[in-house]
Design an enzyme around this catalytic site. Structure first.
Site, PDB file in Angstrom:
ATOM      1  N   GLU A 224      64.916   4.679  47.071  1.00  0.00           N
ATOM      2  CA  GLU A 224      65.878   3.882  46.005  1.00  0.00           C
ATOM      3  C   GLU A 224      67.201   3.571  46.661  1.00  0.00           C
ATOM      4  O   GLU A 224      68.166   3.407  45.704  1.00  0.00           O
ATOM      5  CB  GLU A 224      65.864   4.428  44.659  1.00  0.00           C
ATOM      6  CG  GLU A 224      64.561   4.653  43.976  1.00  0.00           C
ATOM      7  CD  GLU A 224      64.589   4.908  42.539  1.00  0.00           C
ATOM      8  OE1 GLU A 224      65.899   5.759  42.035  1.00  0.00           O
ATOM      9  OE2 GLU A 224      63.846   4.745  41.686  1.00  0.00           O
TER      10      GLU A 224
ATOM     11  N   GLU B 189      56.643   5.207  41.870  1.00  0.00           N
ATOM     12  CA  GLU B 189      57.118   5.923  40.605  1.00  0.00           C
ATOM     13  C   GLU B 189      57.099   5.087  39.248  1.00  0.00           C
ATOM     14  O   GLU B 189      57.076   4.022  39.212  1.00  0.00           O
ATOM     15  CB  GLU B 189      58.543   6.410  40.763  1.00  0.00           C
ATOM     16  CG  GLU B 189      58.813   7.641  41.728  1.00  0.00           C
ATOM     17  CD  GLU B 189      60.291   7.720  41.866  1.00  0.00           C
ATOM     18  OE1 GLU B 189      61.108   7.849  40.768  1.00  0.00           O
ATOM     19  OE2 GLU B 189      60.681   8.050  42.965  1.00  0.00           O
TER      20      GLU B 189
HETATM   21  C1  GAL Z   1      63.835   7.744  40.310  1.00  0.00           C
HETATM   22  C2  GAL Z   1      64.153   8.829  41.484  1.00  0.00           C
HETATM   23  C3  GAL Z   1      63.371  10.174  41.424  1.00  0.00           C
HETATM   24  C4  GAL Z   1      63.715  10.699  39.969  1.00  0.00           C
HETATM   25  C5  GAL Z   1      63.289   9.616  38.974  1.00  0.00           C
HETATM   26  C6  GAL Z   1      63.370  10.220  37.612  1.00  0.00           C
HETATM   27  O1  GAL Z   1      64.476   6.826  40.154  1.00  0.00           O
HETATM   28  O2  GAL Z   1      63.468   8.116  42.659  1.00  0.00           O
HETATM   29  O3  GAL Z   1      63.887  11.138  42.467  1.00  0.00           O
HETATM   30  O4  GAL Z   1      64.914  10.818  40.092  1.00  0.00           O
HETATM   31  O5  GAL Z   1      63.947   8.399  39.164  1.00  0.00           O
HETATM   32  O6  GAL Z   1      62.724   9.298  36.719  1.00  0.00           O
END
Ligand code: GAL
Length: 736
Positions: free
Chosen positions: A396, A457
């Site tokens: 990110e 994610e």
């Molecule tokens: C994302 C990040 C993860 C975690 C997640 C929580 O942005 O890559 O490490 O923090 O959010 O939803």
């Protein structure tokens, strides 16, 4: 004499400060590696508690003579900067907590007498080392948390092996192996290189293929020699393939032989025959389209931070594959234990592995460490058939053309067989990788703007959920995972989705629920299921395991405005029958209106009962191929009645910091977990075992977990859990 690798985990001394020789050994604590610099509660602690410099000492004599060989001290991982001093000689600090490192200690070892090894381990927030530099949504903990080894090698030795497979899907698969040979002498050397392949479960003496070549290597140099082995010794069917169902693992052995035929050096590795490719229309394993369905995993454990032994690492892979029904896991956000990856190879679980990092990109020196991490990760892990893609971008982070051009170039140069990804959180970021790996927090699924496209994610912070949350939230969490997974499966151009995340994890104050936990897991930090976990599990084939879990506490007043409408049931059965008391409420089919693309859509059962209507026991029966195969029963007068204790393994080793989970839950007489019961549970141990964890423990979400480890003695250990007003429980573990 062949090379030797000796585990070097026992008999260390530990002091939780940076100290010099003036502090005597008697003030140090004897410890075994893997080691955490601080045992902590599972939540509500301050991360400053593990951010300090510590001192490790080890006195040793060589158990094997050098006999002209070289000696390396290898570290699989220590958090986060390590300075090693051996017999007064200090080596350059190694910066990095997730990648292996090694020191040539030949010149400072005392071959005859005692050696004194001192390590100063800096576990503070070192802003010069990835992932540090800004805030981070996970804890790093401290300690020499992975194995340490002594490695004897000959002056000419095999440093690494990279097995590449070709024509895998034909009946004549081929292998090309890059054998990295290091000549540390100041003369040119000629040796024989004997390369052999052994098929899975092979017990005979003869390899299935063998090549012997003469190798000449210049003085003081590193040679990468490619060995070609023909694959014409295998069956013409697919039995040689590494698949998710039958992950066949071959062995490759490389042996250097001197002209007097003494074996000089041996290195072996496992590998698999499989093809992996992300194309514009999806991901292909062995030429077949496979929709990726998975979860992210942090390598974090309660109490012990990251210092989990092999057994717990392997179990996590088993949990992701068998308890959560996933076909892929992402090692967010760093290279994880090789024990975890080995297990992924063995059970057929695909892996997305990435370099350490969390949005922040540091200065040029910081970036140089990150580029080194790309190399260290790939050179450590390139033989794992489970790994299908390298993540070569800081998770990110913003675009950085120069930095990411280099990480991609390097990854392709080191490993031309795998594609790269770089996890970003906005569409249209610069696409320098092969696969557009995208964190989609839209609560839906965005149309891909670049392909190949993989969702790395979703959900996570959009809907944190605790095991003791009210029913509406608890089930909504599971439904969101189910809906997004269904949507992505039906969307052209999406290779799959890896949800955030498998297990709740410890985090910094800037994130999570204030108690230093991000409750984003589909399981809690102890690896106990939430309902979302049952959604994942319900996608398994019923031939593998029947799953039936109703997402209900069967109460009349837990949801807003009361009642139970509707009840969601996670199951891979064909149909379910629902009874109220003895009366059939209805027979229901999977809800393919709300979840059209899932293999096993959840069931949505209308339940118009409101407060005031007759309220009776609920029974759900799962039907598969016409037969009743599973049942759940929820009485209206449920009470916490008893404790249930279980262990993840019946037998563990009494030594070496081996340990296993002890899980506890409070249930009614029908074995339904009582999520709102929080009795104080006391644990006692009879026999040569020691518990790690909070004791007594006030249960949360009706459950908890601790670890049991040995004391060095063999024998039976009985763990007993007691709580007021509840039937107590016992469980046994054998210390082998
Ligand atoms: C994302 C990040 C993860 C975690 C997640 C929580 O942005 O890559 O490490 O923090 O959010 O939803």
């Amino acid at each position: 004499m062949p090379d030797e690798i000796i585990l070097f985990n026992r008999s260390w001394l530990f002091y939780p400060e940076q100290v010099d020789d003036s502090v005597p050994d008697s003030e140090f604590e004897p410890v075994t590696i893997p080691h955490t610099n601080k045992i902590l509660p599972h939540h509500s602690f301050d991360d400053e508690e593990y951010k300090f410099i510590s001192t490790y000492r080890k006195k040793f004599t060589l158990s094997k003579p050098l006999k002209g060989r070289k000696l390396f001290l290898d570290f699989d991982g220590a958090m986060i900067a390590t300075t090693v001093t051996l017999n007064g000689h200090t080596f350059e600090e190694y910066k990095g907590g997730y990648t292996p490192f090694s020191f040539d200690i030949t010149d400072c070892i005392n071959e005859e007498g005692e050696n004194s090894l001192v390590i100063h381990l800096d576990s503070r927030e070192r802003k010069d080392i990835p992932p540090y530099g800004y805030v981070i949504d996970y804890m790093l903990f401290g300690g020499i948390y992975r194995d340490v080894k002594l490695r004897y090698v000959n002056p000419v030795y095999i440093k690494n092996i990279f097995v590449k497979t070709y024509d895998v899907l034909t009946d004549k698969p081929r292998v090309e192996v890059d054998v990295h040979i290091h000549n540390t002498t100041d003369i040119e050397q000629t040796l024989l290189l004997d390369s052999q392949i052994y098929p899975p479960n092979y017990s005979g003496d003869n390899p299935s293929d063998l090549v012997i070549e003469e190798i000449t290597i210049e003085a003081d140099s590193l040679l990468v020699h490619t060995v070609k082995l023909l694959g014409n010794k295998w069956d013409s069917d697919d039995s040689h393939l590494w698949t998710l169902e039958n992950p066949q693992l071959f062995q490759f052995y490389a042996t250097l032989i001197k002209d007097n035929h003494d074996v000089d050096t041996v290195l072996n590795t496992r590998f698999g025959f499989r093809t992996v490719e992300f194309r514009d229309d999806g991901f292909y394993l062995n030429g077949d389209l496979l929709h990726l369905f998975g979860l992210n995993r942090h390598q974090m454990f309660p109490y012990i931070g990251q210092a989990a032994p092999q057994r717990l690492q392997e179990l996590d892979a088993d949990i992701v594959k068998y308890e959560l029904g996933c076909n892929i896991v992402r090692t967010s956000h760093y290279p994880q234990s090789t024990y975890f990856l080995d297990r992924c190879d063995e059970i057929g679980l695909l892996v997305f592995e990435e370099i350490p990092g969390w949005p922040h990109i540091g200065d040029k020196d910081w970036q140089a460490i990150s580029i080194r991490d790309v190399k260290a990760m790939i050179e450590r892990d390139w033989n794992h058939p489970s790994i299908i893609i390298w993540g070569v971008r800081i998770n990110e982070s913003f675009d950085n053309t120069e930095f990411y051009t280099e990480t991609n170039r390097l990854a392709h140069e080191l490993d031309p067989t795998r594609q790269t990804g770089g996890v970003r959180f906005w569409q249209h970021s610069e696409f320098l990788e092969d696969v557009y790996t995208f964190n989609d927090f839209s609560n839906s699924v965005e149309e891909p703007v670049q392909t190949p496209h993989l969702i790395t994610e979703f959900n996570g912070h959009m809907f944190p959920t605790k095991t003791w949350d009210g029913e509406e939230r608890y089930v909504e969490h599971a439904i969101r995972h189910a809906q997004i997974q269904s949507r992505q499966m039906g969307m052209g151009g999406v290779s799959g989705a890896i949800g955030w995340c498998a297990f709740d994890y410890n985090t910094h104050k800037e994130f999570g629920s204030g108690d230093r936990i991000c409750y984003h897991g589909v399981m809690d930090i102890f690896r106990n299921h939430k309902w979302a976990g049952y959604f994942y599990k319900s996608q398994k084939s019923p031939d593998e395991e029947i799953v039936l879990q109703a997402a209900t506490g069967w109460t009349m007043g837990d949801r807003s405005e009361g009642g139970n409408n509707p009840i969601t049931v996670f199951s891979n059965c064909d149909d379910i029958e629902v009874y109220l008391g003895t009366a059939l409420h209805g027979k229901f089919q999977p809800d393919d209106t709300n979840y059209p693309h899932l293999a096993h859509p959840p069931f949505t059962v209308p339940m118009e009962m409101m407060w005031g209507s007759a309220f009776d026991d609920l029974k759900i029966v799962g039907i598969y191929q016409g037969e009743a195969v599973a049942e759940q029963y929820f009485p209206i007068n449920a009470h916490p009645r008893k404790l249930e204790l279980s262990v993840a393994h019946d037998t563990i080793s009494r030594n070496d910091n081996d340990m296993t989970w002890v899980w506890v839950k409070v249930t009614d007489e029908h074995n339904n977990i009582q999520r709102y019961a929080n009795p104080i549970v006391s644990f006692s141990v009879d026999g040569p075992g020691e518990l790690i964890g909070t004791n007594p423990f006030a249960l949360i979400g009706g459950q908890a977990g601790l670890f049991i480890k040995g004391t060095g003695e063999s024998g039976k250990v009985t763990i007993t859990a007691t709580a007021a007003r509840l039937e107590s429980a016992s469980v046994e573990v054998w210390m082998g």
